[in-house]
Design an enzyme around this catalytic site. Structure first.
Site, PDB file in Angstrom:
ATOM      1  N   THR A 169     106.846  -2.042  -5.987  1.00 19.02           N
ATOM      2  CA  THR A 169     105.955  -1.211  -7.130  1.00 19.02           C
ATOM      3  C   THR A 169     106.675  -0.379  -7.801  1.00 19.02           C
ATOM      4  O   THR A 169     107.605   0.246  -7.418  1.00 19.02           O
ATOM      5  CB  THR A 169     104.844  -0.744  -6.386  1.00 19.02           C
ATOM      6  OG1 THR A 169     104.092  -1.646  -5.687  1.00 19.02           O
ATOM      7  CG2 THR A 169     103.776  -0.315  -7.443  1.00 19.02           C
ATOM      8  N   ARG A 197      94.644 -11.163  -2.890  1.00 14.89           N
ATOM      9  CA  ARG A 197      94.679  -9.761  -2.163  1.00 14.89           C
ATOM     10  C   ARG A 197      95.176  -8.833  -3.580  1.00 14.89           C
ATOM     11  O   ARG A 197      95.921  -9.172  -4.388  1.00 14.89           O
ATOM     12  CB  ARG A 197      95.660  -9.843  -1.254  1.00 14.89           C
ATOM     13  CG  ARG A 197      95.945  -8.410  -0.709  1.00 14.89           C
ATOM     14  CD  ARG A 197      97.226  -7.563  -1.404  1.00 14.89           C
ATOM     15  NE  ARG A 197      97.109  -6.379  -0.662  1.00 14.89           N
ATOM     16  CZ  ARG A 197      98.123  -5.549  -1.189  1.00 14.89           C
ATOM     17  NH1 ARG A 197      98.854  -5.817  -2.443  1.00 14.89           N
ATOM     18  NH2 ARG A 197      98.321  -4.226  -0.717  1.00 14.89           N
ATOM     19  N   VAL A 198      94.364  -7.829  -3.529  1.00 16.91           N
ATOM     20  CA  VAL A 198      94.480  -6.732  -4.627  1.00 16.91           C
ATOM     21  C   VAL A 198      94.662  -5.643  -3.837  1.00 16.91           C
ATOM     22  O   VAL A 198      94.023  -5.045  -3.075  1.00 16.91           O
ATOM     23  CB  VAL A 198      93.272  -6.599  -5.536  1.00 16.91           C
ATOM     24  CG1 VAL A 198      93.608  -5.499  -6.595  1.00 16.91           C
ATOM     25  CG2 VAL A 198      93.223  -7.800  -6.311  1.00 16.91           C
ATOM     26  N   GLY A 199      95.865  -4.635  -3.948  1.00 14.86           N
ATOM     27  CA  GLY A 199      96.149  -3.661  -3.312  1.00 14.86           C
ATOM     28  C   GLY A 199      95.644  -2.332  -4.162  1.00 14.86           C
ATOM     29  O   GLY A 199      94.791  -2.385  -4.858  1.00 14.86           O
ATOM     30  N   ASP A 200      96.196  -1.222  -3.954  1.00 13.36           N
ATOM     31  CA  ASP A 200      95.982   0.044  -4.622  1.00 13.36           C
ATOM     32  C   ASP A 200      96.392   0.098  -5.931  1.00 13.36           C
ATOM     33  O   ASP A 200      95.687   0.769  -6.917  1.00 13.36           O
ATOM     34  CB  ASP A 200      96.845   1.319  -3.937  1.00 13.36           C
ATOM     35  CG  ASP A 200      98.139   1.260  -4.081  1.00 13.36           C
ATOM     36  OD1 ASP A 200      98.721  -0.039  -3.628  1.00 13.36           O
ATOM     37  OD2 ASP A 200      98.916   2.058  -4.520  1.00 13.36           O
ATOM     38  N   THR A 220     103.177   4.434  -5.027  1.00 10.74           N
ATOM     39  CA  THR A 220     103.665   2.856  -4.298  1.00 10.74           C
ATOM     40  C   THR A 220     103.609   2.964  -2.995  1.00 10.74           C
ATOM     41  O   THR A 220     103.507   4.272  -2.162  1.00 10.74           O
ATOM     42  CB  THR A 220     105.236   3.122  -4.825  1.00 10.74           C
ATOM     43  OG1 THR A 220     105.789   1.759  -4.355  1.00 10.74           O
ATOM     44  CG2 THR A 220     105.881   4.209  -4.705  1.00 10.74           C
ATOM     45  N   GLY A 221     103.947   1.832  -2.065  1.00  6.06           N
ATOM     46  CA  GLY A 221     103.791   1.908  -0.641  1.00  6.06           C
ATOM     47  C   GLY A 221     102.557   1.119  -0.163  1.00  6.06           C
ATOM     48  O   GLY A 221     102.361   0.004  -0.773  1.00  6.06           O
ATOM     49  N   GLY A 223      99.455  -0.414   0.138  1.00  8.02           N
ATOM     50  CA  GLY A 223      98.397  -0.399  -0.708  1.00  8.02           C
ATOM     51  C   GLY A 223      97.158  -0.286   0.231  1.00  8.02           C
ATOM     52  O   GLY A 223      95.957   0.342  -0.400  1.00  8.02           O
TER      53      GLY A 223
HETATM   54  N1  GLY Z   1     101.310  -0.601  -3.545  1.00  3.88           N
HETATM   55  C1  GLY Z   1     101.338  -1.875  -3.936  1.00  3.88           C
HETATM   56  C2  GLY Z   1     100.622  -2.687  -3.158  1.00  3.88           C
HETATM   57  O1  GLY Z   1     100.345  -2.562  -2.147  1.00  3.88           O
HETATM   58  O2  GLY Z   1     100.031  -3.731  -3.620  1.00  3.88           O
END
Ligand code: GLY
Length: 298
Positions: A169, A197-200, A220-221, A223
């Site tokens: 990211t 799927r959607v992360g942070d 980053t990391g 999510g």
């Molecule tokens: N931090 C990026 C994700 O988990 O999508």
């Protein structure tokens, strides 16, 4: 008081293999310098973070734009956000497949509205309606990720399960000559993710936040973990309470680990130009430019 513009970028927090260190550092340096050029030519913090993140989306080194990791069915789905600290305006897109630079689609949405967050085919239709370029999704896939994905599908790799696996990211925070802050984050998400799927990253206050009253931050990391502690808003709020950005970044990552067991990285910047750069993963690629001087690390 004279304002000294500054830009800080990151290129993902994970166990970056040694042979990938040089392109990660160089990619971050180039992105920070691109944003710096925007700032010193009088551009806004918003313009600077968008330009820096675009450059990293185009760089196949990173898990954003071209070169992103593949999901469970071997496709790239992208998420991005941009936020203006002066007005609290923001735009975000998620799970887009036909966009090379999702950070710029997020910016378009922020500027043209009427919404702030669009996903999937609706976001792509919005792009098409506004004349934003759409691409063949296969253009986003690089051999490195195809090979990692195929190894995982054949049961040979840790693509989807490695704790510190590929999560490149990218993100940027900037302070411009007018004293405004902005933040942007863009990602291909986690390898082998479920489609949709959607992360942070595109979630406001999780993957990025910017408020002139406090700070600008990009995360980053992991999510799934970062979103549960609203990581970037939490970090900005600490700065608003008088905590130095470096200490704020450290505290939020400690909270992330203590409360969720998750790991990651943060960049933070306040209006005084104070910076926080921290990660709890083995590495996080980063770079910053202040007074024309570039610093970078991993
Ligand atoms: N931090 C990026 C994700 O988990 O999508």
């Amino acid at each position: 008081m004279e304002i000294r513009p500054i830009i800080v970028v990151h290129g993902g927090a994970w166990n970056i293999p040694p042979e990938e260190h040089p392109p990660h550092i160089e990619g971050c340096r180039r992105a920070a310098l691109r944003g710096w050029e925007v700032l010193v030519s009088g551009g806004s913090a918003l313009d600077a973070v968008e330009a820096a993140v675009r450059l990293m989306e185009d760089d196949p080194t990173f898990d954003a734009g071209k070169g992103s990791c593949l999901n469970a069915v071997g496709e790239v789905e992208l998420d991005a956000i941009v936020m203006d600290g002066e007005t609290l305006r923001m735009g975000a897109v998620a799970a887009v497949r036909r966009v090379a630079n999702p950070v710029s689609l997020a910016r378009l949405l922020m500027e043209k509205g009427p919404h702030t967050f669009l996903v999937g085919s609706g976001a792509e239709e919005y792009a098409r309606y506004h004349g934003f370029p759409l691409i063949d999704p296969r253009e986003l896939i690089v051999d490195r990720e195809r090979e990692r994905w195929e190894a995982w599908r054949n049961g040979q790799g840790m693509y989807a399960t490695n704790l510190f696996g590929p999560q490149g990211t990218v993100g940027a925070v900037a302070l411009d000559l007018r004293g405004n802050l902005a933040a942007a984050t863009s990602t291909g998400g986690r390898p082998g993710k479920w489609p949709g799927r959607v992360g942070d990253s595109p979630l406001v206050g999780c993957g990025a936040y910017a408020d002139n009253m406090t700070a600008a931050a990009s995360a980053t990391g992991d999510g799934e973990a970062l979103m549960r502690i609203v990581a970037t808003k939490s970090a900005c709020d600490l700065v608003g309470q008088g905590v130095h950005p470096q200490e704020a970044a450290r505290r939020v990552l400690a909270l992330l680990e203590a409360r969720t067991g998750g790991y990651g990285g943060l960049i933070l910047l306040d209006r005084e130009g104070r910076v926080g750069i921290a990660h709890t993963t083995p590495h996080m690629a980063w770079a910053m430019v202040r007074d024309g001087v570039v610093q970078a690390g991993i």
